[in-house]
Design a protein around this motif. Structure first.
Motif, PDB file in Angstrom:
ATOM      1  N   LEU A  55       0.822  -1.222   0.000  1.00  0.00           N
ATOM      2  CA  LEU A  55       0.000   0.000   0.000  1.00  0.00           C
ATOM      3  C   LEU A  55       0.851   1.264   0.000  1.00  0.00           C
ATOM      4  O   LEU A  55       1.852   1.354   0.719  1.00  0.00           O
ATOM      5  CB  LEU A  55      -0.878   0.009   1.250  1.00  0.00           C
ATOM      6  N   MET A  57       1.362   4.597   1.434  1.00  0.00           N
ATOM      7  CA  MET A  57       0.903   5.418   2.549  1.00  0.00           C
ATOM      8  C   MET A  57       0.794   6.859   2.065  1.00  0.00           C
ATOM      9  O   MET A  57       1.696   7.379   1.440  1.00  0.00           O
ATOM     10  CB  MET A  57       1.898   5.296   3.701  1.00  0.00           C
TER      11      MET A  57
ATOM     12  N   ILE D  37       3.276  -3.487  13.043  1.00  0.00           N
ATOM     13  CA  ILE D  37       1.864  -3.742  13.271  1.00  0.00           C
ATOM     14  C   ILE D  37       1.422  -5.018  12.553  1.00  0.00           C
ATOM     15  O   ILE D  37       1.942  -5.343  11.486  1.00  0.00           O
ATOM     16  CB  ILE D  37       1.021  -2.528  12.793  1.00  0.00           C
ATOM     17  N   ASN D  38       0.494  -5.734  13.205  1.00  0.00           N
ATOM     18  CA  ASN D  38      -0.216  -6.842  12.563  1.00  0.00           C
ATOM     19  C   ASN D  38       0.740  -7.972  12.140  1.00  0.00           C
ATOM     20  O   ASN D  38       1.326  -8.619  13.005  1.00  0.00           O
ATOM     21  CB  ASN D  38      -1.011  -6.275  11.377  1.00  0.00           C
ATOM     22  N   THR D  39       0.944  -8.225  10.871  1.00  0.00           N
ATOM     23  CA  THR D  39       1.875  -9.283  10.456  1.00  0.00           C
ATOM     24  C   THR D  39       3.323  -8.834  10.520  1.00  0.00           C
ATOM     25  O   THR D  39       4.236  -9.634  10.337  1.00  0.00           O
ATOM     26  CB  THR D  39       1.629  -9.708   8.992  1.00  0.00           C
ATOM     27  N   ASN D  41       4.767  -7.108   8.312  1.00  0.00           N
ATOM     28  CA  ASN D  41       5.357  -7.083   6.969  1.00  0.00           C
ATOM     29  C   ASN D  41       5.989  -5.745   6.601  1.00  0.00           C
ATOM     30  O   ASN D  41       7.000  -5.710   5.904  1.00  0.00           O
ATOM     31  CB  ASN D  41       4.311  -7.462   5.909  1.00  0.00           C
ATOM     32  N   ARG D  45       9.758  -5.538   5.525  1.00  0.00           N
ATOM     33  CA  ARG D  45      10.078  -5.106   4.164  1.00  0.00           C
ATOM     34  C   ARG D  45      11.055  -3.931   4.153  1.00  0.00           C
ATOM     35  O   ARG D  45      11.834  -3.792   3.214  1.00  0.00           O
ATOM     36  CB  ARG D  45       8.789  -4.745   3.424  1.00  0.00           C
ATOM     37  N   ASN D 236       7.740   4.849   7.021  1.00  0.00           N
ATOM     38  CA  ASN D 236       6.437   4.215   7.261  1.00  0.00           C
ATOM     39  C   ASN D 236       6.247   3.997   8.756  1.00  0.00           C
ATOM     40  O   ASN D 236       5.540   3.077   9.166  1.00  0.00           O
ATOM     41  CB  ASN D 236       6.288   2.927   6.449  1.00  0.00           C
ATOM     42  N   VAL D 241       2.234   1.524  11.759  1.00  0.00           N
ATOM     43  CA  VAL D 241       0.873   2.056  11.610  1.00  0.00           C
ATOM     44  C   VAL D 241       0.084   1.441  10.458  1.00  0.00           C
ATOM     45  O   VAL D 241      -1.102   1.190  10.572  1.00  0.00           O
ATOM     46  CB  VAL D 241       0.870   3.603  11.447  1.00  0.00           C
ATOM     47  N   LEU D 242       0.760   1.211   9.333  1.00  0.00           N
ATOM     48  CA  LEU D 242       0.079   0.637   8.171  1.00  0.00           C
ATOM     49  C   LEU D 242       0.851  -0.601   7.747  1.00  0.00           C
ATOM     50  O   LEU D 242       2.006  -0.492   7.326  1.00  0.00           O
ATOM     51  CB  LEU D 242       0.048   1.665   7.028  1.00  0.00           C
ATOM     52  N   ASP D 243       0.223  -1.769   7.903  1.00  0.00           N
ATOM     53  CA  ASP D 243       0.920  -2.990   7.519  1.00  0.00           C
ATOM     54  C   ASP D 243       0.981  -3.056   5.994  1.00  0.00           C
ATOM     55  O   ASP D 243       0.221  -2.396   5.297  1.00  0.00           O
ATOM     56  CB  ASP D 243       0.166  -4.199   8.073  1.00  0.00           C
ATOM     57  N   HIS D 244       1.901  -3.871   5.472  1.00  0.00           N
ATOM     58  CA  HIS D 244       1.933  -4.133   4.034  1.00  0.00           C
ATOM     59  C   HIS D 244       2.262  -2.897   3.203  1.00  0.00           C
ATOM     60  O   HIS D 244       1.575  -2.587   2.227  1.00  0.00           O
ATOM     61  CB  HIS D 244       0.595  -4.714   3.538  1.00  0.00           C
ATOM     62  N   THR D 245       3.303  -2.173   3.580  1.00  0.00           N
ATOM     63  CA  THR D 245       3.785  -1.095   2.706  1.00  0.00           C
ATOM     64  C   THR D 245       5.084  -1.561   2.054  1.00  0.00           C
ATOM     65  O   THR D 245       5.692  -2.522   2.509  1.00  0.00           O
ATOM     66  CB  THR D 245       4.097   0.199   3.495  1.00  0.00           C
ATOM     67  N   PRO D 246       5.526  -0.891   1.003  1.00  0.00           N
ATOM     68  CA  PRO D 246       6.875  -1.177   0.503  1.00  0.00           C
ATOM     69  C   PRO D 246       7.906  -0.726   1.532  1.00  0.00           C
ATOM     70  O   PRO D 246       7.578   0.006   2.477  1.00  0.00           O
ATOM     71  CB  PRO D 246       6.966  -0.333  -0.770  1.00  0.00           C
TER      72      PRO D 246
END
Lengths: 341, 341, 341, 341
Positions: A55, A57, D37-39, D41, D45, D236, D241-246
């Motif tokens: 995603l 951000m 956060i969360n997984t 990732n 990453r 990030n 705060v936001l999982d699944h970022t590059p």
């Protein structure tokens, strides 16, 4: 959620380990059970493909209180999420709960949280009976799925399902090819476009909208829409029928582009959290089905467990909408993804 | 199959762990034994390359009862599958079975299941003798392979093989370069196109069709076809002679395109299940050889074990043909693969 | 080799685990010791990059007894392999052997097997003294390497080295930047092209050929050749000075293309077996240096261990030449690689 | 450093394992705590993306004593490194140290080593109070960060921060979307370009330079610069705060190209050592923020621990500058990277 997961781990012992990340590795080949068929690669690839989607951000905007609600097939949903149709608690999940209790937990929890649950079909018959009874109890707030039976069995069940008060009905054509059912004298099968049109017409004749679940190819999506499917679900049946398929997230955008506007696009496969929901929507889905996590939620925590799980999804979805600048579901798209397929 | 695998694990102790997924990791470097040579990378890459190939699930069609049969080199097969030529039970598999019993289990089980088994060659001489005796016993229903010996040894064995009643004979040229055999005074070697033509002519003169096994390069495939090979097998000898090669699935399509129509295309390497069989066919193979899994099946379950294993393959193959919409073997092609090489 | 490796594992305890595959994972950060610097990524990437290079198996030709010999910088070698310059047994390898014994095992074993060993330089002074004494003992059959010292130290050592009877001398410029040596008042440093020319001239003035080790960039290769290097070694110093570099196999072809014909191309980094040697040659190397495996061979088995290890390399190299159709070293090239960088 | 890390491991027990490589795997989902956060990732990453960036080793030049100093936003730094703003020792790091002691260790250690530390903000109020007190104590040698509060809270804190004597102030807009703060009645939020301009103006009106932290998209970087940010930090928020970022290293070059010259480019995310610092600079950063490693350094070794850690970074940075031929920070660029994104 930890307590719910711990409880589920006990009740599903021997069938599901409720792993930290539900990725199909530990349970590979456990069908019946919760795993993917054979090597489990199709299940694993659902998860790994979605993990690769990332995603963008974005924080320089005025979205602070996003609206995740969505109307899907005439249903007003608090967010574009449904519980996927899953049946067979006794042989797939360890039998720690009665089928009817399971159905009620899913349908009730989804209703409480402002979304909707789907129900499964299968053999023995208590599976679909529990499903239809549950939907009737919740005054039609549920989506029954019927398998692609050969002969008259689909229509018989359709008539029963129509009496539940539901407004939408699905067929999980991805269940076709289960040779075991054929050997039991209860064959399910693929449908030609002409046969599918008959099915869609039957469903429409009962005043219901029709979802076809099990599309993995853009050309099949076109055929489904042309035959009258109001919605398609991009799904490989959780990796449980054909090993070695791509992940659903990999094919989603190509499929969506082909039928956007002519059919509602739904998808399942590897969705675990609200961030995943937004990624699927950004890739082109109108609505996302979640499968296995609802099993632990329902078995570990009943109707409340389902509500709690959906609360987590909702919080993550809203957080990710804020952090990517999506004021509503329609605002999500490929522009919030980094380097997607 | 579980019982058969458990039994094999006992009998092959120290030689094969009968891993959940047979991928060349645990046995890397175990030659003799069941592993790949040196680091085992060539074996591992066969498996990993094939794993990357994924199938397009397709369900909107009228294929419900597909026909997996195939005629390969004049042989009517229930499906395009053969047992690969493997010999040396005593030094490669732990000796839990006599060589002759092993050969009989493979050839008999394959015949029972409507396919055909290949036999191996080697030193000591009981390897090829058991092979030829076995094929004679099954009235020619087997394909003898002879190593690319230098001098007159090939022709001597060819004469013996021709008497078994077989109609097809192979040479596994991928066995060349085994310096150990050269040091034992029994050299095997590559063949120039001219030498290969002599070999093919000798085989044809005995009224047999000729398979050349060990092609990994499109240019070599052309040379093989021009020299008179009726079929080629894309193979790196199970990763047991040259470490660090690509997987056979990676080179299959390029090789197939080069000789399609002028030679039958066969392939082995990493095939474990019926889904893998369909993937190899879709990539361009006319027929698929399976190696190591037949070892556990035969050693763990004898002729019945082989039949059971082939039954699993057949069920998976038919299921995958239904789920990809292939009414017969000729219908499979690159269009049922997602994003192949 | 198993006995030699087991013995080395004992003698190198705490410094080297003599892992099944020497890939830099277990020893990451162990400098001094046998590991790569910091995270060990530069060491690991040497191995993983070379692993990705795969060989085209080819068997339709007349190469049965290939000639792996090569003349490199006027030296007749049984194969294009040298022992890389490594010193400091006591602090890098656990001190299970005297420095002089180590040097003698390397130089003697290499000579016995028809190749040649390089020797290292460093502080304390017994490192280079053992090196020069060893080469003298073997009548000049060794290649001394001297570090890129500032000031007069290089020339002093050059004069000593020239007296050993050697015909080739190297500088491992990849040792520059070792701030520890600078802090000890013994600075090593990069060289400008002008400084390098002076160094090369000094070496040539003593009648020796000059190898510059530590090139990872095509532009630097050109500068080295222009300054008078007779050979360059593509090397990241075994990943021991700059973490996070590409693997040497990744940059080899680009570097080789730039200076082919004007300088001899040598390479080290991750070479473990004879298959790896052929891969490096195919990528563009005239000669391959091997590092860590010589340490276990020498420490675990002395001069005999070195001979045994080289025997394995030779057998693998010949086998891989047969299996790729290379009648001699000059015949290897990119055409025997599948899908190289 | 080993002693410091061992000590930190004890004091942070249950919150941080001080892993050999700090890569987000062991602590996935631990928020509060040190994880992503969360997984996890997004955290993972950051590390894996930066690991893929590799350096071109270059040694034929005259750089022997490089100058790593840099002037960033008017601050003279011994190297372009800052401690990232992190607060909440008690709930994130296990409480083995008082918040004020932690702030002092970071600010003091950074000052001793010639760089500068940033401080965090949050709830409860001792977080920002400790921060402002610390900066005041070190006579303004620190950069206070304030969260993107709604309403008047930002300006109130800004006034307090301005009195510390600092010359630069930051806002970590990547903290927006923390629904927990909103539920506590203390909402933080994204800012529209107009709102951001107001914030920047407020900061400038106090005579301070303004850093905006939390840019992951080139278009947002342009908006930030246009709104008056003197510097942006590509971040990030450590994946919290936001999982699944590059990973930040993946987006750095694209972002840098967009605003080079109009705003100072800073970055954090996965930087562990001095080699990583040079990689980030080469990708386009003017200055690099380091997060988690400062936590272990400060908690395990106090102010001295911070100084020691910075000493390691400095030695590695200088070594990598020598080994890539960068005489100063301005000389680093994409040409010292191999095959970057």
């Amino acid at each position: 959620m930890k307590e719910i997961r711990d409880n589920a781990r006990k009740l599903m012992k021997g069938f599901c380990r409720v792993c930290p990340v539900c990725d199909g590795k530990a349970c590979a080949g456990e069908v019946p059970g919760m795993g993917g068929i054979n090597t489990g690669n199709a299940f694993k690839r659902n998860v790994s493909a979605l993990r690769e989607v990332t995603l963008n951000m974005r924080l320089l905007h005025d979205v602070t209180d996003p609206d995740p609600s969505s109307n899907v097939l005439g249903l007003d949903l608090a967010m574009p999420v449904m519980a996927a149709p899953i049946g067979g608690v006794s042989f797939n999940m360890g039998g720690g709960m009665e089928e009817q209790d399971y159905v009620d937990a899913i349908l009730g929890g989804c209703k409480d949280a402002g979304v909707i649950g789907c129900t499964g079909d299968g053999v023995p018959e208590f599976i679909y009976k529990s499903a239809f009874d549950g939907i009737t109890k919740f005054e039609g707030h549920g989506i029954p799925f019927i398998k692609p039976w050969e002969g008259g069995e689909f229509e018989e069940k359709l008539d029963m399902a129509a009496k539940t008060g539901c407004s939408v009905l699905g067929m999980d054509i991805d269940a076709a090819g289960l040779i075991t059912l054929r050997l039991m004298g209860r064959p399910v099968s693929p449908k030609s476009p002409a046969q599918l049109k008959e099915v869609a017409d039957m469903v429409h004749d009962r005043g219901l909208k029709f979802i076809l679940k099990g599309i993995m190819d853009p050309r099949e999506a076109v055929r489904a829409a042309e035959a009258g499917a109001d919605a398609i679900v991009i799904s490989n049946h959780g990796g449980r029928v054909l090993d070695h398929t791509p992940g659903t997230a990999e094919v989603l955008t190509d499929v969506a582009e082909e039928v956007k506007g002519s059919a509602i696009i739904m998808v399942d496969g590897g969705v675990r959290d609200g961030f995943d929901v937004l990624k699927m929507v950004a890739l082109g889905a109108d609505c996302v089905l979640i499968g296995r996590p609802f099993c632990y939620a329902a078995i570990g925590g009943g109707r409340d467990g389902v509500v709690k799980y959906l609360g987590t999804i909702m919080a993550q979805l809203k957080q990710s909408m804020v952090l990517t600048g999506c004021k509503d579901i329609a605002s999500a798209g490929l522009h919030i993804l980094y380097d997607a397929f």
